[in-house]
Write an enzyme that holds these catalytic residues in place. Structure first.
Site, PDB file in Angstrom:
ATOM      1  N   ASP A 189       0.828  -1.202   0.000  1.00 41.32           N
ATOM      2  CA  ASP A 189       0.000   0.000   0.000  1.00 41.32           C
ATOM      3  C   ASP A 189       0.866   1.258   0.000  1.00 41.32           C
ATOM      4  O   ASP A 189       0.566   2.219  -0.692  1.00 41.32           O
ATOM      5  CB  ASP A 189      -0.970   0.002   1.198  1.00 41.32           C
ATOM      6  CG  ASP A 189      -0.269  -0.236   2.527  1.00 41.32           C
ATOM      7  OD1 ASP A 189       0.886  -0.706   2.537  1.00 41.32           O
ATOM      8  OD2 ASP A 189      -0.875   0.042   3.576  1.00 41.32           O
ATOM      9  N   ASP A 221       7.698   3.576   2.667  1.00 41.83           N
ATOM     10  CA  ASP A 221       8.104   4.672   3.539  1.00 41.83           C
ATOM     11  C   ASP A 221       9.647   4.654   3.626  1.00 41.83           C
ATOM     12  O   ASP A 221      10.327   5.197   2.766  1.00 41.83           O
ATOM     13  CB  ASP A 221       7.426   4.416   4.890  1.00 41.83           C
ATOM     14  CG  ASP A 221       7.424   5.604   5.807  1.00 41.83           C
ATOM     15  OD1 ASP A 221       8.325   6.432   5.712  1.00 41.83           O
ATOM     16  OD2 ASP A 221       6.520   5.705   6.649  1.00 41.83           O
ATOM     17  N   LYS A 231       6.423   7.336  -0.610  1.00 38.21           N
ATOM     18  CA  LYS A 231       6.905   8.545   0.081  1.00 38.21           C
ATOM     19  C   LYS A 231       8.433   8.566  -0.008  1.00 38.21           C
ATOM     20  O   LYS A 231       9.120   8.206   0.961  1.00 38.21           O
ATOM     21  CB  LYS A 231       6.519   8.510   1.562  1.00 38.21           C
ATOM     22  CG  LYS A 231       5.063   8.706   1.873  1.00 38.21           C
ATOM     23  CD  LYS A 231       4.914   8.690   3.403  1.00 38.21           C
ATOM     24  CE  LYS A 231       3.503   8.891   3.847  1.00 38.21           C
ATOM     25  NZ  LYS A 231       3.366   8.760   5.325  1.00 38.21           N
TER      26      LYS A 231
END
Ligand code: PRP
Length: 190
Positions: free
Chosen positions: A108, A111, A139
């Site tokens: 999903d 990071d 991100k």
């Protein structure tokens, strides 16, 4: 569009709407069809629980090629929002032989990059025929280790996002869109 949830009130801003998500998943599924139709071996979609379960469900329906599915859970977070940086396998893949499997790891969000780096190395050791990664959200500003996914839905800023599988304290996963959580919610000022 599903009816409004009481959880909507905790969302500051919609970052990726339900309609945009549908367009993104359609695009990625077409990219996967194009690339994997040229490959020998089966396509195994490996969902990393729990956050990826909604994306995984949508993606597998839009891919035209035959797929198999499997699940792993890797824990890398302590309490709250800060990673402790040590991936641990909580639920493993129980397949004796991956030599015929083109494994596509479904995430999903990426990071720090630690989860996907670790899983890629792990599945290499397990003898997967090929390993690629797909994420709905990325991100890159949060990266602690070098890692680039093969397929990416949307690059986003370093905001606390929930919905479409993503949670805060196990809530908000059922939202049909991806939204930025109000800071009051996770700083407990609300
Ligand atoms: C999230 C996400 C990825 C991982 C990404 O999972 O689903 O698996 O963190 O972070 P990283 O790039 O820093 O490794 P989380 O541990 O929150 O579990 P969940 O999916 O069950 O909510």
């Amino acid at each position: 569009m599903r009816s409004r949830s009481v959880l909507d009130n905790d969302v500051k801003e919609v970052l990726v709407s339900e309609e945009e998500i549908d367009e993104i998943v359609t695009r990625i599924a077409a990219e996967i069809d194009r690339d994997y139709s040229k490959m020998e071996g089966k396509l195994l979609l490996l969902c990393i629980l729990k956050g990826s379960v909604v994306f995984m469900g949508d993606l597998m329906k839009k891919i035209s090629l035959p797929v198999e599915i499997d699940f792993m859970k890797v824990s890398s977070y302590g309490h709250g929002t800060v990673s402790n940086g040590k991936p641990t396998i909580v639920l493993d893949l129980h397949r004796p032989d991956l030599s015929d499997c083109n494994v596509l790891i479904v995430e999903d969000v990426v990071d720090s990059g630690r989860t996907l780096k670790y899983l890629t190395e792990y599945l290499t050791i397990k003898g997967a025929r090929s390993i690629r990664t797909v994420t709905m959200l990325d991100k890159p500003s949060r990266r602690a280790v070098e890692f680039t996914t093969d397929y990416c839905g949307r690059v986003i800023p370093d905001e606390f996002v929930v919905g479409y599988g993503l949670d805060y304290a196990e809530k908000y996963r059922e939202l049909s869109y991806i939204g930025i959580l109000r800071p009051e919610v996770y700083t407990h000022k609300k």
